[in-house]
Structure formats: C-alpha cells, structure tokens
Design a protein around this motif. Structure first.
Motif, mmCIF file in Angstrom:
data_model
loop_
_atom_site.group_PDB
_atom_site.id
_atom_site.type_symbol
_atom_site.label_atom_id
_atom_site.label_comp_id
_atom_site.label_asym_id
_atom_site.label_seq_id
_atom_site.Cartn_x
_atom_site.Cartn_y
_atom_site.Cartn_z
ATOM 1 N N ILE A 1 -9.013 58.367 38.717
ATOM 2 C CA ILE A 1 -7.925 59.287 38.726
ATOM 3 C C ILE A 1 -8.152 60.264 37.748
ATOM 4 O O ILE A 1 -8.145 61.554 37.933
ATOM 5 C CB ILE A 1 -6.541 58.695 38.517
ATOM 6 C CG1 ILE A 1 -6.182 58.050 40.070
ATOM 7 C CG2 ILE A 1 -5.503 59.795 38.308
ATOM 8 C CD1 ILE A 1 -4.802 57.175 39.868
ATOM 9 N N ILE A 2 -8.477 59.814 36.278
ATOM 10 C CA ILE A 2 -8.832 60.864 35.266
ATOM 11 C C ILE A 2 -10.056 61.337 35.625
ATOM 12 O O ILE A 2 -10.018 62.601 34.991
ATOM 13 C CB ILE A 2 -8.886 59.886 34.226
ATOM 14 C CG1 ILE A 2 -7.582 59.296 33.633
ATOM 15 C CG2 ILE A 2 -9.057 60.715 32.849
ATOM 16 C CD1 ILE A 2 -6.331 60.035 33.546
ATOM 17 N N LYS A 3 -10.838 60.778 36.198
ATOM 18 C CA LYS A 3 -12.357 61.311 36.327
ATOM 19 C C LYS A 3 -12.010 62.614 37.354
ATOM 20 O O LYS A 3 -12.549 64.013 36.883
ATOM 21 C CB LYS A 3 -13.351 60.505 36.910
ATOM 22 C CG LYS A 3 -14.785 61.039 37.063
ATOM 23 C CD LYS A 3 -15.753 60.358 37.914
ATOM 24 C CE LYS A 3 -15.293 60.163 39.375
ATOM 25 N NZ LYS A 3 -16.407 59.494 39.925
ATOM 26 N N TRP A 4 -11.316 62.495 38.276
ATOM 27 C CA TRP A 4 -11.166 63.708 39.348
ATOM 28 C C TRP A 4 -10.402 64.846 38.747
ATOM 29 O O TRP A 4 -10.618 65.718 39.030
ATOM 30 C CB TRP A 4 -10.789 63.124 40.716
ATOM 31 C CG TRP A 4 -12.188 62.683 41.207
ATOM 32 C CD1 TRP A 4 -12.025 60.991 41.568
ATOM 33 C CD2 TRP A 4 -13.074 63.091 41.895
ATOM 34 N NE1 TRP A 4 -13.360 60.980 42.065
ATOM 35 C CE2 TRP A 4 -13.950 62.116 42.369
ATOM 36 C CE3 TRP A 4 -13.652 64.565 41.997
ATOM 37 C CZ2 TRP A 4 -15.139 62.247 42.905
ATOM 38 C CZ3 TRP A 4 -14.822 64.717 42.766
ATOM 39 C CH2 TRP A 4 -15.546 63.739 43.068
ATOM 40 N N ALA B 1 -9.825 66.427 26.741
ATOM 41 C CA ALA B 1 -8.732 65.256 26.967
ATOM 42 C C ALA B 1 -9.057 64.594 28.350
ATOM 43 O O ALA B 1 -8.814 63.735 28.525
ATOM 44 C CB ALA B 1 -7.404 65.919 26.808
ATOM 45 N N THR B 2 -9.361 65.595 29.366
ATOM 46 C CA THR B 2 -9.734 65.190 30.867
ATOM 47 C C THR B 2 -10.973 64.505 31.261
ATOM 48 O O THR B 2 -11.440 64.498 32.197
ATOM 49 C CB THR B 2 -9.328 66.248 31.445
ATOM 50 O OG1 THR B 2 -10.073 67.404 31.450
ATOM 51 C CG2 THR B 2 -7.659 66.874 31.435
ATOM 52 N N ASN B 3 -11.508 64.183 30.117
ATOM 53 C CA ASN B 3 -13.040 63.517 30.227
ATOM 54 C C ASN B 3 -13.281 62.351 30.031
ATOM 55 O O ASN B 3 -13.153 61.643 29.167
ATOM 56 C CB ASN B 3 -13.902 64.441 29.215
ATOM 57 C CG ASN B 3 -15.714 64.022 29.667
ATOM 58 O OD1 ASN B 3 -15.804 63.276 30.495
ATOM 59 N ND2 ASN B 3 -16.417 64.665 28.941
ATOM 60 N N PRO B 4 -12.934 61.242 31.031
ATOM 61 C CA PRO B 4 -13.010 59.917 30.777
ATOM 62 C C PRO B 4 -14.490 59.312 30.428
ATOM 63 O O PRO B 4 -14.503 58.203 29.696
ATOM 64 C CB PRO B 4 -12.475 59.190 32.376
ATOM 65 C CG PRO B 4 -13.249 60.345 33.149
ATOM 66 C CD PRO B 4 -12.825 61.931 32.689
ATOM 67 N N SER C 1 -11.825 49.094 32.611
ATOM 68 C CA SER C 1 -11.604 47.762 33.291
ATOM 69 C C SER C 1 -11.074 48.183 34.766
ATOM 70 O O SER C 1 -11.084 47.252 35.651
ATOM 71 C CB SER C 1 -10.754 46.761 32.789
ATOM 72 O OG SER C 1 -9.465 47.079 32.282
ATOM 73 N N SER C 2 -10.221 49.333 34.550
ATOM 74 C CA SER C 2 -9.594 49.876 36.022
ATOM 75 C C SER C 2 -10.164 50.777 36.718
ATOM 76 O O SER C 2 -10.470 51.756 36.273
ATOM 77 C CB SER C 2 -8.123 49.988 35.718
ATOM 78 O OG SER C 2 -7.477 50.687 36.736
#
Length: 206
Positions: free
Chosen positions: A74-77, A121-124, A67-68
């Motif tokens: 941020i997480i994607k990059w 873990a860093t894969n939204p 939703s945000s």
C-alpha cells in the motif's frame, strides 16, 4: 556511540545522500526553476520526510512494513503514484525564463515544502533500508533513543548539505538554458527521471 562508529556512520550518510534518487531529482528540478534560495523550502520538506522515516523506524513501525506485505504494498504504490504525478506535472510544465528569482514560478514555499516532504515520506524502500542500516551502528547495551536522535540529526544535516549542493549545481546549469525548446527539454528530462524513479520503486520487491 564511539567516534570511530560515528565516523563510519557519517561516511555512510554522505554516500547515501550523494547517490541520486527522488530527493535529488526533486531538488535539482526546483533549483533550475526557483534558484538556490527559493529551493530551501523543498530541501526542508525532504528533511521532514526523512525525519518521519527515522521516527517510523525508531518506534518500530518499520517492522510492520518489513513483515507485512500488504502494508508495504500500500505504501509503496502511494509513493509510485506520487512520483508519477510529479513526473507528469514536470513534463507538462510551461517553459519560461529560468533565473534565481523567477517571477513566473508560482508554487508557494509551503507547497514546495510539503511536496518535498511527501517525496521522502512515501518511500517504503527508504524505511526498509534504514531498518537494515541503523542497527549496524547501534550500541546494544546503551539507550537506543539518544542514538537514534544522533543518527537522525546527522542524516538530516548531511542531506541538507548535499541537497544544497545539488540545488547550486542545477541553478548554475539553468543559466545556460535560454530558449523555450531547451527549457522544455530539461522539464521533460526531469519529468522522465521522476517517472523512472517511480518505476524503480514499483519494481522493488518486499
């Protein structure tokens, strides 16, 4: 969860794990350098990252990512930057003789474990994907926590088996790489795959 529903979920897990992604690339890259046994920390790290994703979805933080736009971006990059870092590192890696007990492979097991954990873990995209997948197999009028636990354990078990297969395959391939030129070529191929995975993640839209 009925056996019919569980069977459908199990098949979905196998298809998801077998589909090549950043985790498979990471496992094969490690398998070619360290051999199957010493790739196990990396595979375990991937499962830590996957379990983290399951917890994120299970406690509702996945709703925030879905939703945000800011949180998702941020997480994607962060994930993109990390995959590019892995790609550049692999591209520049020094050629050496591959073997199942390579003495020139200097990364510790702990380093390989946490690198693997960060890949998942860093894969939204995985978070949003799990949010779309898991509700399809939830029984609405039954407690959700035990169902999430069963699905999480199943996904981890399936992924361990599939990643072990990828590690075994890459270790077998490595036996045919004898010259420094061949080794550099495969390092750069995997480096390119990591960077390609980063590009796909960067192109993914919220």
């Amino acid at each position: 969860m009925s056996w019919t529903l569980f069977s459908a979920f199990f098949v979905a897990c196998v298809l998801i794990s077998v589909t090549p992604g950043a985790g498979a690339i990471n496992t094969m890259a490690n398998g070619m350098v360290y051999g199957v046994r010493r790739t196990l920390p990396s595979i375990l790290g991937l499962q830590i990252g996957l379990a983290f994703q399951m917890v994120v979805v299970g406690i509702g933080l996945g709703s925030l990512l879905s939703s945000s736009a800011l949180a998702f971006t941020i997480i994607k990059w962060l994930g993109v930057v990390y995959l590019v870092y892995l790609g550049i590192t692999k591209w520049r890696e020094t050629a050496h003789a591959f073997s199942t007990e390579n003495q020139d492979a200097t990364l510790s097991g702990w380093t390989r474990l946490w690198k693997g954990a960060l890949v998942n873990a860093t894969n939204p995209k995985a978070t949003v994907f799990l949010m779309a997948l898991l509700p399809q197999f939830l029984v609405a009028d039954a407690p959700h926590a035990p169902q999430f636990a069963i699905m999480g354990a199943t996904m981890v078990a399936v992924d361990i088996a599939v990643m072990f297969g990828y590690a075994t395959l890459s270790t077998a391939i490595a036996r045919f790489l004898k010259t420094p030129a061949q080794q550099r070529a495969i390092n750069r191929a995997f480096g390119g795959l990591f960077i390609g995975a980063a590009g796909l993640l960067a192109a993914y839209r919220h």
